[in-house]
Enzyme design. Structure first.
Site, PDB file in Angstrom:
ATOM      1  N   ASP A  40     -10.185 -31.530   8.740  1.00 12.25           N
ATOM      2  CA  ASP A  40     -10.763 -32.679   8.062  1.00 12.25           C
ATOM      3  C   ASP A  40     -10.365 -33.923   8.846  1.00 12.25           C
ATOM      4  O   ASP A  40      -9.361 -33.913   9.569  1.00 12.25           O
ATOM      5  CB  ASP A  40     -10.255 -32.774   6.619  1.00 12.25           C
ATOM      6  CG  ASP A  40     -11.177 -33.574   5.712  1.00 12.25           C
ATOM      7  OD1 ASP A  40     -11.900 -32.962   4.908  1.00 12.25           O
ATOM      8  OD2 ASP A  40     -11.181 -34.823   5.821  1.00 12.25           O
ATOM      9  N   ASN A  93     -19.218 -27.894   7.040  1.00 16.09           N
ATOM     10  CA  ASN A  93     -19.290 -28.483   5.703  1.00 16.09           C
ATOM     11  C   ASN A  93     -19.077 -29.992   5.701  1.00 16.09           C
ATOM     12  O   ASN A  93     -19.566 -30.680   4.807  1.00 16.09           O
ATOM     13  CB  ASN A  93     -18.226 -27.809   4.826  1.00 16.09           C
ATOM     14  CG  ASN A  93     -17.952 -28.561   3.549  1.00 16.09           C
ATOM     15  OD1 ASN A  93     -18.787 -28.599   2.644  1.00 16.09           O
ATOM     16  ND2 ASN A  93     -16.775 -29.186   3.462  1.00 16.09           N
ATOM     17  N   TYR A 159     -29.612 -40.242   4.542  1.00 18.15           N
ATOM     18  CA  TYR A 159     -28.946 -38.986   4.198  1.00 18.15           C
ATOM     19  C   TYR A 159     -29.961 -37.846   4.206  1.00 18.15           C
ATOM     20  O   TYR A 159     -29.701 -36.758   4.749  1.00 18.15           O
ATOM     21  CB  TYR A 159     -28.293 -39.123   2.831  1.00 18.15           C
ATOM     22  CG  TYR A 159     -27.580 -37.893   2.324  1.00 18.15           C
ATOM     23  CD1 TYR A 159     -26.323 -37.557   2.816  1.00 18.15           C
ATOM     24  CD2 TYR A 159     -28.147 -37.098   1.337  1.00 18.15           C
ATOM     25  CE1 TYR A 159     -25.657 -36.440   2.339  1.00 18.15           C
ATOM     26  CE2 TYR A 159     -27.484 -35.979   0.859  1.00 18.15           C
ATOM     27  CZ  TYR A 159     -26.239 -35.648   1.356  1.00 18.15           C
ATOM     28  OH  TYR A 159     -25.577 -34.539   0.880  1.00 18.15           O
ATOM     29  N   LYS A 163     -29.949 -34.446   6.477  1.00 14.48           N
ATOM     30  CA  LYS A 163     -29.860 -33.117   5.887  1.00 14.48           C
ATOM     31  C   LYS A 163     -31.101 -32.268   6.191  1.00 14.48           C
ATOM     32  O   LYS A 163     -31.009 -31.039   6.267  1.00 14.48           O
ATOM     33  CB  LYS A 163     -29.624 -33.233   4.378  1.00 14.48           C
ATOM     34  CG  LYS A 163     -28.242 -33.772   4.019  1.00 14.48           C
ATOM     35  CD  LYS A 163     -27.123 -32.880   4.554  1.00 14.48           C
ATOM     36  CE  LYS A 163     -25.751 -33.313   4.082  1.00 14.48           C
ATOM     37  NZ  LYS A 163     -24.678 -32.418   4.576  1.00 14.48           N
ATOM     38  N   THR A 194     -18.213 -33.193  -6.915  1.00 15.51           N
ATOM     39  CA  THR A 194     -17.210 -33.316  -5.862  1.00 15.51           C
ATOM     40  C   THR A 194     -16.897 -34.803  -5.686  1.00 15.51           C
ATOM     41  O   THR A 194     -17.621 -35.663  -6.198  1.00 15.51           O
ATOM     42  CB  THR A 194     -17.740 -32.752  -4.540  1.00 15.51           C
ATOM     43  OG1 THR A 194     -18.852 -33.560  -4.109  1.00 15.51           O
ATOM     44  CG2 THR A 194     -18.181 -31.301  -4.697  1.00 15.51           C
TER      45      THR A 194
END
Length: 253
Positions: A40, A93, A159, A163, A194
C-alpha cells in the site's frame, strides 16, 4: 477444507491492502493457506495488517508500493520471488476516487491522477505478474474495476473513464494469455462500505447512494471479497476475461 476455498501454498501479491477490499481479502486468503506479499502507499497501515496476519501463523510480507510507478510494481513481484519463489495470484486492487463533479469541470490534473493510479497501476501490476506467470506456466489475476467501469457514472466521469480502461486491460489480457493458462478477470462492485465511500459520504449521502440499487442498500466488504475468493479459486479454472458485477441488482435495470 473445501477445495474451492483451499489456497494452501499459493503465493498472492495484493495492492491497496492497508484497508478495504485489499485488507479483508489478504486476511481471508491467509486463513485459507496462502502466502502473501501485500502493499500500500500507506506503509504504516499495510505493516499493521501484515502484523495482524502474521500473528495467526500465516506467512506474509508487507511493503510500500506506489502503483503509479512501474518499478514499485516490479519490486512487489521481485519480493514475492525472493521470499516464496513464485507468484500464483495477482490482485490489482489499489485505486482512488475523486469528488463528485460534473463532466464539464473535470480538468486534466484530475484525469491524470485517476489514470496514474487506477489505470497505470493496474497495467504495471499485470505486466510484471504476467511475466512471472509465463515462466511458471500458470497464474490468476484479478483486477478491481467498478460498476462505473460497466456504465456511466454521473458526476464521476474521470473515475468512470479509468475503470472502463481497467475492463479493457482485463479483457485484452485474457485474450492474449488464455493459451498460457493465465486467467485474468475483474470484479465490478457497486458502492460498498469501504473507507473510499465512508470517508466522503455521511450517512445521509449513503442512503441516497443506496437508492440506486434494487436491494436498497450499499454493499458490505465481505460480500465483495466472497466473490473475489470465488474468482481466484484454484478450482475455478475456466473463467477468464469476465468482469463480474456485484451490485445489489443495479445491472439488472
Amino acid at each position: 477444507m473445501d477445495p474451492l476455498l483451499d489456497f494452501t501454498g499459493k503465493v498472492a501479491v495484493i495492492t491497496g491492502a492497508a484497508q478495504g477490499f485489499g485488507k479483508l481479502l489478504s486476511q481471508e486468503l491467509a486463513k485459507r493457506g496462502a502466502k502473501l506479499v501485500i502493499s500500500d502507499i500507506n506503509e504504516a497501515g499495510v505493516h499493521q495488517v501484515a502484523d495482524d496476519i502474521a500473528a495467526t501463523g500465516a506467512e506474509v510480507v508487507a511493503m510500500k508500493c506506489d502503483v503509479s510507478k512501474d518499478e514499485s510494481c516490479k519490486a512487489m513481484v521481485d519480493t514475492a520471488l525472493e521470499y516464496f519463489g513464485r507468484v500464483d495470484i495477482g490482485v490489482n486492487n489499489a485505486g482512488i476516487a475523486h469528488e463528485f463533479m460534473p463532466l464539464h469541470i473535470i480538468d486534466e490534473s484530475i484525469m491524470d491522477h485517476q489514470f496514474a493510479i487506477n489505470v497505470k497501476g493496474v497495467q504495471f501490476g499485470m505486466r510484471h505478474q504476467i511475466a512471472q506467470m509465463l515462466k511458471q506456466g500458470e497464474g490468476a489475476i484479478l483486477n478491481v474495476s467498478s460498476m462505473a467501469g460497466l456504465g456511466g457514472a454521473a458526476r464521476g466521469s474521470a473515475y468512470s473513464m479509468a475503470k472502463h480502461a481497467v475492463i479493457g486491460l482485463t479483457k485484452t489480457g485474457a485474450v492474449e494469455y488464455g493459451r498460457d493458462n493465465i486467467r485474468i478477470n475483474a470484479i465490478c462492485p457497486f458502492f460498498t462500505l469501504t473507507p473510499m465511500v465512508t470517508n466522503f459520504a455521511d450517512e445521509e449521502k449513503q442512503k441516497k447512494m443506496a437508492r440506486g440499487a434494487p436491494m436498497n442498500r450499499l454493499g458490505e466488504p465481505k460480500e465483495i471479497v466472497a466473490v473475489m475468493l470465488m474468482m481466484l479459486s484454484p478450482s475455478n479454472t475456466y473463467m477468464t476475461g469476465q468482469c463480474i458485477a456485484v451490485d445489489g441488482g443495479v445491472s439488472a435495470f
